[in-house]
Design a protein around this motif. Structure first.
Motif, short mmCIF file in Angstrom:
data_model
loop_
_atom_site.label_atom_id
_atom_site.label_comp_id
_atom_site.label_asym_id
_atom_site.label_seq_id
_atom_site.Cartn_x
_atom_site.Cartn_y
_atom_site.Cartn_z
N LYS A 6 0.70 -1.49 -0.05
CA LYS A 6 -0.12 0.02 0.09
C LYS A 6 0.81 1.20 0.13
O LYS A 6 1.98 1.06 0.42
N GLU A 33 -7.51 16.07 4.88
CA GLU A 33 -7.90 14.85 4.70
C GLU A 33 -9.56 14.99 4.88
O GLU A 33 -9.83 15.58 6.25
N SER A 42 -6.98 2.60 3.19
CA SER A 42 -5.60 2.47 3.84
C SER A 42 -5.62 2.04 5.54
O SER A 42 -4.92 1.29 5.96
C1 FAD Z 1 -10.47 -4.46 0.56
C2 FAD Z 1 -9.24 -3.98 0.27
C3 FAD Z 1 -7.99 -4.57 0.37
C4 FAD Z 1 -6.65 -4.55 0.13
N1 FAD Z 1 -5.65 -5.03 0.49
C5 FAD Z 1 -4.48 -4.61 0.52
C6 FAD Z 1 -3.38 -5.50 0.89
O1 FAD Z 1 -3.64 -6.65 1.54
N2 FAD Z 1 -1.92 -5.03 0.72
C7 FAD Z 1 -1.90 -3.79 -0.17
O2 FAD Z 1 -0.66 -3.41 -0.27
N3 FAD Z 1 -2.90 -3.04 -0.75
C8 FAD Z 1 -4.08 -3.45 -0.20
N4 FAD Z 1 -5.13 -2.64 -0.88
C9 FAD Z 1 -5.09 -1.61 -1.40
C10 FAD Z 1 -4.45 -0.34 -0.56
O3 FAD Z 1 -5.36 -0.31 0.63
C11 FAD Z 1 -4.86 0.91 -1.35
O4 FAD Z 1 -3.89 0.83 -2.57
C12 FAD Z 1 -4.20 2.03 -0.67
O5 FAD Z 1 -4.81 2.14 0.97
C13 FAD Z 1 -5.02 3.50 -1.26
O6 FAD Z 1 -4.60 4.60 -0.55
P1 FAD Z 1 -5.16 5.99 -0.69
O7 FAD Z 1 -4.48 6.72 0.16
O8 FAD Z 1 -4.80 6.42 -2.28
O9 FAD Z 1 -6.78 5.77 -0.64
P2 FAD Z 1 -7.61 5.59 0.68
O10 FAD Z 1 -7.04 4.94 2.09
O11 FAD Z 1 -9.02 5.28 0.22
O12 FAD Z 1 -7.78 7.26 1.11
C14 FAD Z 1 -8.18 8.13 0.50
C15 FAD Z 1 -8.42 9.36 1.58
O13 FAD Z 1 -8.85 10.41 0.70
C16 FAD Z 1 -9.67 11.05 1.57
N5 FAD Z 1 -10.63 12.17 0.75
C17 FAD Z 1 -11.46 11.68 -0.37
N6 FAD Z 1 -11.79 12.93 -1.01
C18 FAD Z 1 -11.17 13.68 -0.44
C19 FAD Z 1 -11.25 15.21 -0.67
N7 FAD Z 1 -11.95 15.84 -1.38
N8 FAD Z 1 -10.60 16.15 0.17
C20 FAD Z 1 -9.71 15.44 1.41
N9 FAD Z 1 -9.68 14.04 1.24
C21 FAD Z 1 -10.40 13.13 0.73
C22 FAD Z 1 -10.72 10.09 2.19
O14 FAD Z 1 -11.27 10.43 3.15
C23 FAD Z 1 -9.82 8.93 2.54
O15 FAD Z 1 -9.44 9.02 3.81
C24 FAD Z 1 -6.79 -3.11 -0.40
C25 FAD Z 1 -7.73 -2.35 -0.69
C26 FAD Z 1 -9.01 -2.73 -0.57
C27 FAD Z 1 -10.18 -1.99 -0.91
#
Ligand code: FAD
Length: 332
Positions: A6, A33, A42
């Motif tokens: 991740k 956030e 995440s």
């Molecule tokens: C069910 C599942 C299992 C997974 N298992 C794994 C695993 O085992 N190993 C691995 O490496 N990866 C795994 N992943 C993938 C990994 O979790 C994601 O790739 C990673 O967490 C994405 O991080 P992110 O910050 O892009 O998104 P997110 O963690 O979804 O965070 C996005 C954030 O943006 C915020 N946000 C949204 N819109 C706005 C806005 N307009 N202004 C401010 N904030 C905003 C939201 O509130 C949220 O907190 C999994 C994913 C899922 C769904």
């Protein structure tokens, strides 16, 4: 298969503060956030890290960085970093293998108006109110059958009598699998970034990034969701957007959108294994949540949950993705 190590905005903020040229007297890093740290994928992901995952150009670096982070900040204790076994299995479940379950009493109503089904971050922060599901314990008979099972001998929390085939993931002996507890990992990294000067603003929903061209950006507009005030951060030089499935709303050209996947977490202290499954159910199998409502519709086809033993006495199980997320329905 989700094991691509991740990456999220908290990790970006952490590494920016560790860059040799970072000078808090000159540079300002602001993390906006919309809800809370680790409120998206995440905090609710499986947390698997695997050297056999893809893309191969990125995975070894990411895997090494996770190992180094854990060594530097006591990740084993803070976010449950550890090595674990990982394999895929095929199982056949016959009607006679399924024990009827005891009817469950209704969950007590909670102050948030739900039926006691709290999101994981709430259950983690308030141990007394959590209402955990329990994994059934293996009985002696099942334990005896494990001797003839293709499962590794210490993978004793899966009924070996149902298993047709088990295979270790990656190249046995040369590719490792590890894991973190994603909620604790992301929060610990946020704390470490904050200690070095990152300004973390929660409930700050970005609504606009101004002058988004190849030449750069000028300002970022966000809404303080507690006061409904609109605020602007001026003199911005660089913006990193990692808004998960909402990224496409802020940057439509990325075309990033979401897939919905469902997961459940059980309280159970079991040997550290992650398994990818392919389970054939009886042809006339109708899930209990339907039969208890008087419905007879059968479950068609196989099921393939990913099931990970997790640090801190948990087991995580996740189904495959279903339909694209209607984003307006999930962004609170
Ligand atoms: C069910 C599942 C299992 C997974 N298992 C794994 C695993 O085992 N190993 C691995 O490496 N990866 C795994 N992943 C993938 C990994 O979790 C994601 O790739 C990673 O967490 C994405 O991080 P992110 O910050 O892009 O998104 P997110 O963690 O979804 O965070 C996005 C954030 O943006 C915020 N946000 C949204 N819109 C706005 C806005 N307009 N202004 C401010 N904030 C905003 C939201 O509130 C949220 O907190 C999994 C994913 C899922 C769904």
């Amino acid at each position: 298969m989700d094991a691509q190590q991740k990456r999220n905005i908290v990790i970006v903020a952490y590494y920016l503060t560790r860059h040799p040229k970072f000078n808090p007297a000159q540079h300002t890093i602001t993390l906006l956030e919309a809800t809370a740290i680790a409120s998206g994928a995440s905090g609710k992901a499986g947390g698997l890290l695997a050297l056999w995952a893809y893309p191969s150009c990125l995975v070894p670096l990411s895997y090494r960085l996770h190992r180094e982070l854990a060594a530097e900040h006591n990740g084993a204790e803070r976010w449950g970093y550890r090595r674990l076994g990982c394999g895929s299995l095929a199982a056949i479940v016959r009607a006679s293998d399924i024990k009827p379950t005891e009817p469950k009493p209704p969950l007590p109503p909670t102050s948030n108006g739900t039926n006691g089904e709290l999101p994981i971050q709430s259950t983690l922060s308030d141990e007394k109110t959590k209402d955990w599901e329990k994994l059934p314990k293996q009985d002696d008979k099942a334990a005896g059958l494990l001797q003839d099972s293709p499962l590794p001998h210490d993978l004793d929390w899966i009924n070996g009598a149902l298993i047709q085939h088990y295979e270790e993931m990656g190249s046995p002996g040369s590719t490792e699998t590890a894991q973190v507890h994603p909620f604790h990992f992301t929060n610990a990294l946020a704390d470490l970034a904050k200690e070095k000067g990152v300004d973390i603003r929660l409930r700050a929903k970005v609504t606009r990034i101004h002058d988004l061209t190849t030449a750069g950006v000028r300002s970022v507009v966000y809404e303080n969701r507690d006061t409904e005030e609109i605020r602007t951060i001026d003199d911005v030089t660089d913006v990193v957007v990692a808004a998960g499935p909402w990224t496409g709303k802020l940057l439509p050209r990325t075309r990033v959108e979401g897939l919905r996947a469902h997961s459940v977490v059980f309280e159970a202290d079991v040997s550290p294994y992650a398994v990818f499954t392919d389970i054939q159910l009886p042809t006339d199998y109708a899930p209990e949540h339907r039969t208890s409502q008087g419905q007879r519709r059968r479950h068609k086809g196989n099921v393939d949950p990913e099931i990970y033993a997790r640090p801190f006495g948990e087991v995580y199980a996740c189904g495959g993705p279903s339909i694209p997320i209607p984003l307006h329905a999930v962004q609170s």
